[in-house]
Design a protein around this motif. Structure first.
Motif, PDB file in Angstrom:
ATOM      1  N   LEU A  48      40.359  29.916  -0.468  1.00  0.00           N
ATOM      2  CA  LEU A  48      39.841  30.930   0.452  1.00  0.00           C
ATOM      3  C   LEU A  48      38.771  31.725  -0.278  1.00  0.00           C
ATOM      4  CD1 LEU A  48      43.002  32.500   2.184  1.00  0.00           C
ATOM      5  CD2 LEU A  48      41.245  31.128   3.282  1.00  0.00           C
ATOM      6  N   ARG A  49      37.845  32.281   0.500  1.00  0.00           N
ATOM      7  CA  ARG A  49      36.836  33.165  -0.077  1.00  0.00           C
ATOM      8  C   ARG A  49      36.875  34.492   0.665  1.00  0.00           C
ATOM      9  NH1 ARG A  49      30.324  33.386   0.301  1.00  0.00           N
ATOM     10  NH2 ARG A  49      29.852  34.058  -1.834  1.00  0.00           N
ATOM     11  N   LEU A  50      37.198  35.539  -0.063  1.00  0.00           N
ATOM     12  CA  LEU A  50      37.212  36.881   0.506  1.00  0.00           C
ATOM     13  C   LEU A  50      35.865  37.557   0.282  1.00  0.00           C
ATOM     14  CD1 LEU A  50      40.712  38.186  -0.703  1.00  0.00           C
ATOM     15  CD2 LEU A  50      40.148  36.817   1.324  1.00  0.00           C
ATOM     16  N   SER A  51      35.468  38.356   1.262  1.00  0.00           N
ATOM     17  CA  SER A  51      34.245  39.154   1.146  1.00  0.00           C
ATOM     18  C   SER A  51      34.567  40.607   1.431  1.00  0.00           C
ATOM     19  CB  SER A  51      33.186  38.670   2.149  1.00  0.00           C
ATOM     20  OG  SER A  51      32.838  37.337   1.928  1.00  0.00           O
ATOM     21  N   CYS A  52      33.812  41.492   0.823  1.00  0.00           N
ATOM     22  CA  CYS A  52      33.982  42.927   1.058  1.00  0.00           C
ATOM     23  C   CYS A  52      32.606  43.564   1.024  1.00  0.00           C
ATOM     24  CB  CYS A  52      34.892  43.542   0.012  1.00  0.00           C
ATOM     25  SG  CYS A  52      34.983  45.347   0.095  1.00  0.00           S
ATOM     26  N   ALA A  53      32.192  44.087   2.169  1.00  0.00           N
ATOM     27  CA  ALA A  53      30.877  44.697   2.285  1.00  0.00           C
ATOM     28  C   ALA A  53      31.000  46.215   2.367  1.00  0.00           C
ATOM     29  CB  ALA A  53      30.166  44.167   3.528  1.00  0.00           C
ATOM     30  N   ALA A  54      30.240  46.894   1.542  1.00  0.00           N
ATOM     31  CA  ALA A  54      30.201  48.350   1.553  1.00  0.00           C
ATOM     32  C   ALA A  54      29.001  48.812   2.363  1.00  0.00           C
ATOM     33  CB  ALA A  54      30.118  48.889   0.133  1.00  0.00           C
ATOM     34  N   SER A  55      29.211  49.867   3.167  1.00  0.00           N
ATOM     35  CA  SER A  55      28.124  50.403   3.979  1.00  0.00           C
ATOM     36  C   SER A  55      28.274  51.901   4.095  1.00  0.00           C
ATOM     37  CB  SER A  55      28.127  49.755   5.372  1.00  0.00           C
ATOM     38  OG  SER A  55      29.322  50.066   6.061  1.00  0.00           O
ATOM     39  N   GLY A  56      27.221  52.550   4.571  1.00  0.00           N
ATOM     40  CA  GLY A  56      27.258  53.996   4.737  1.00  0.00           C
ATOM     41  C   GLY A  56      26.279  54.671   3.802  1.00  0.00           C
ATOM     42  N   SER A  57      26.652  55.875   3.399  1.00  0.00           N
ATOM     43  CA  SER A  57      25.781  56.686   2.556  1.00  0.00           C
ATOM     44  C   SER A  57      25.971  56.297   1.084  1.00  0.00           C
ATOM     45  CB  SER A  57      26.093  58.162   2.758  1.00  0.00           C
ATOM     46  OG  SER A  57      25.254  58.971   1.975  1.00  0.00           O
ATOM     47  N   ILE A  58      25.229  55.280   0.654  1.00  0.00           N
ATOM     48  CA  ILE A  58      25.391  54.736  -0.696  1.00  0.00           C
ATOM     49  C   ILE A  58      24.121  54.948  -1.506  1.00  0.00           C
ATOM     50  CG2 ILE A  58      25.779  52.653  -2.054  1.00  0.00           C
ATOM     51  CD1 ILE A  58      27.364  51.566   0.353  1.00  0.00           C
ATOM     52  N   PHE A  59      24.272  55.656  -2.638  1.00  0.00           N
ATOM     53  CA  PHE A  59      23.160  55.771  -3.572  1.00  0.00           C
ATOM     54  C   PHE A  59      23.252  54.679  -4.628  1.00  0.00           C
ATOM     55  CE2 PHE A  59      19.800  57.615  -5.925  1.00  0.00           C
ATOM     56  CZ  PHE A  59      20.167  57.622  -7.265  1.00  0.00           C
ATOM     57  N   ARG A  60      24.458  54.502  -5.167  1.00  0.00           N
ATOM     58  CA  ARG A  60      24.656  53.485  -6.191  1.00  0.00           C
ATOM     59  C   ARG A  60      26.129  53.092  -6.227  1.00  0.00           C
ATOM     60  NH1 ARG A  60      22.145  55.488 -11.328  1.00  0.00           N
ATOM     61  NH2 ARG A  60      20.247  54.907 -10.191  1.00  0.00           N
TER      62      ARG A  60
ATOM     63  N   THR B 165      27.956  43.857  -1.659  1.00  0.00           N
ATOM     64  CA  THR B 165      29.093  43.020  -1.288  1.00  0.00           C
ATOM     65  C   THR B 165      29.720  42.393  -2.528  1.00  0.00           C
ATOM     66  OG1 THR B 165      28.125  42.521   0.876  1.00  0.00           O
ATOM     67  CG2 THR B 165      29.816  41.012   0.065  1.00  0.00           C
ATOM     68  N   VAL B 166      31.045  42.355  -2.526  1.00  0.00           N
ATOM     69  CA  VAL B 166      31.798  41.700  -3.584  1.00  0.00           C
ATOM     70  C   VAL B 166      32.601  40.560  -2.965  1.00  0.00           C
ATOM     71  CG1 VAL B 166      33.762  43.306  -3.403  1.00  0.00           C
ATOM     72  CG2 VAL B 166      33.351  42.049  -5.546  1.00  0.00           C
ATOM     73  N   TYR B 167      32.736  39.478  -3.732  1.00  0.00           N
ATOM     74  CA  TYR B 167      33.431  38.294  -3.243  1.00  0.00           C
ATOM     75  C   TYR B 167      34.585  37.944  -4.179  1.00  0.00           C
ATOM     76  CZ  TYR B 167      28.914  37.806  -0.896  1.00  0.00           C
ATOM     77  OH  TYR B 167      27.770  38.038  -0.156  1.00  0.00           O
ATOM     78  N   LEU B 168      35.563  37.239  -3.633  1.00  0.00           N
ATOM     79  CA  LEU B 168      36.636  36.685  -4.450  1.00  0.00           C
ATOM     80  C   LEU B 168      36.872  35.255  -3.979  1.00  0.00           C
ATOM     81  CD1 LEU B 168      38.679  37.368  -6.732  1.00  0.00           C
ATOM     82  CD2 LEU B 168      40.364  37.775  -4.907  1.00  0.00           C
ATOM     83  N   GLN B 169      36.439  34.313  -4.808  1.00  0.00           N
ATOM     84  CA  GLN B 169      36.695  32.907  -4.529  1.00  0.00           C
ATOM     85  C   GLN B 169      38.050  32.541  -5.118  1.00  0.00           C
ATOM     86  OE1 GLN B 169      34.837  30.543  -2.762  1.00  0.00           O
ATOM     87  NE2 GLN B 169      36.663  29.271  -3.054  1.00  0.00           N
ATOM     88  N   MET B 170      38.957  32.094  -4.263  1.00  0.00           N
ATOM     89  CA  MET B 170      40.324  31.794  -4.689  1.00  0.00           C
ATOM     90  C   MET B 170      40.588  30.302  -4.501  1.00  0.00           C
ATOM     91  SD  MET B 170      42.349  35.084  -3.106  1.00  0.00           S
ATOM     92  CE  MET B 170      42.080  34.573  -1.420  1.00  0.00           C
ATOM     93  N   ASN B 171      40.812  29.619  -5.589  1.00  0.00           N
ATOM     94  CA  ASN B 171      41.103  28.186  -5.571  1.00  0.00           C
ATOM     95  C   ASN B 171      42.518  27.937  -6.077  1.00  0.00           C
ATOM     96  OD1 ASN B 171      38.396  27.703  -4.755  1.00  0.00           O
ATOM     97  ND2 ASN B 171      37.730  27.586  -6.885  1.00  0.00           N
ATOM     98  N   SER B 172      43.024  26.741  -5.816  1.00  0.00           N
ATOM     99  CA  SER B 172      44.362  26.350  -6.285  1.00  0.00           C
ATOM    100  C   SER B 172      45.397  27.418  -5.955  1.00  0.00           C
ATOM    101  CB  SER B 172      44.333  26.089  -7.799  1.00  0.00           C
ATOM    102  OG  SER B 172      43.397  25.087  -8.128  1.00  0.00           O
ATOM    103  N   LEU B 173      45.381  27.857  -4.728  1.00  0.00           N
ATOM    104  CA  LEU B 173      46.265  28.954  -4.321  1.00  0.00           C
ATOM    105  C   LEU B 173      47.731  28.541  -4.394  1.00  0.00           C
ATOM    106  CD1 LEU B 173      44.060  30.360  -1.482  1.00  0.00           C
ATOM    107  CD2 LEU B 173      45.034  31.731  -3.333  1.00  0.00           C
ATOM    108  N   LYS B 174      48.562  29.514  -4.754  1.00  0.00           N
ATOM    109  CA  LYS B 174      49.998  29.319  -4.896  1.00  0.00           C
ATOM    110  C   LYS B 174      50.725  30.263  -3.941  1.00  0.00           C
ATOM    111  CE  LYS B 174      49.381  28.501  -9.869  1.00  0.00           C
ATOM    112  NZ  LYS B 174      49.786  28.945 -11.236  1.00  0.00           N
ATOM    113  N   PRO B 175      51.961  29.921  -3.572  1.00  0.00           N
ATOM    114  CA  PRO B 175      52.719  30.831  -2.696  1.00  0.00           C
ATOM    115  C   PRO B 175      52.820  32.252  -3.265  1.00  0.00           C
ATOM    116  CG  PRO B 175      53.794  28.711  -2.779  1.00  0.00           C
ATOM    117  CD  PRO B 175      52.672  28.652  -3.777  1.00  0.00           C
TER     118      PRO B 175
END
Length: 121
Positions: free
Chosen positions: A18-30, A77-87
């Motif tokens: 699975l590949r998770l994504s997380c996008a930040a938005s709003g009043s962002i300077f850094r 945006t930050v991502y998390l690529q998850m391979n060989s997933l386990k229970p």
């Protein structure tokens, strides 16, 4: 205000990806560090992986070699690529980010709402 929105969770069989994504938005300077945490039922939230603004990464021992964190600074945006997933990877996954909304203010940590990852046959 700053919002973090995760996507990409779901149900996957053991050994899947699975590949998770997380996008930040709003009043962002850094944005400084960004990270992924997870919380399984009855357990404390734990750090999965983190990444600094210049790309240095850190990950928890149980996911090394299987999960990869990355980021696109242009898209906040930050991502998390998850391979060989386990229970045992089953949990709600949260992203966070240390955000400066104005140049003169300190960094503040913001959290996403979480996305469920279930690894089961």
């Amino acid at each position: 205000q700053v919002q973090l929105v995760e996507s990409g969770g779901g149900l996957v069989q053991p050994g899947g990806s699975l590949r998770l994504s997380c996008a930040a938005s709003g009043s962002i300077f850094r944005i400084n560090a960004m990270g992924w945490y997870r919380q399984a039922p009855g357990k404390q939230r734990e750090l999965v992986a983190s990444i600094t603004s210049d790309g240095s990464t850190n990950s928890e021992d149980s996911v090394k070699g299987r999960f990869t964190i990355s980021r696109d600074n242009a898209k906040n945006t930050v991502y998390l690529q998850m391979n060989s997933l386990k229970p045992e990877d089953t949990a709600v996954y949260y992203c966070n980010a240390a955000v400066k909304t104005v140049w003169s203010t300190p960094y503040k940590t913001y959290w996403g709402q979480g996305t469920q990852v279930t690894v089961s046959s």
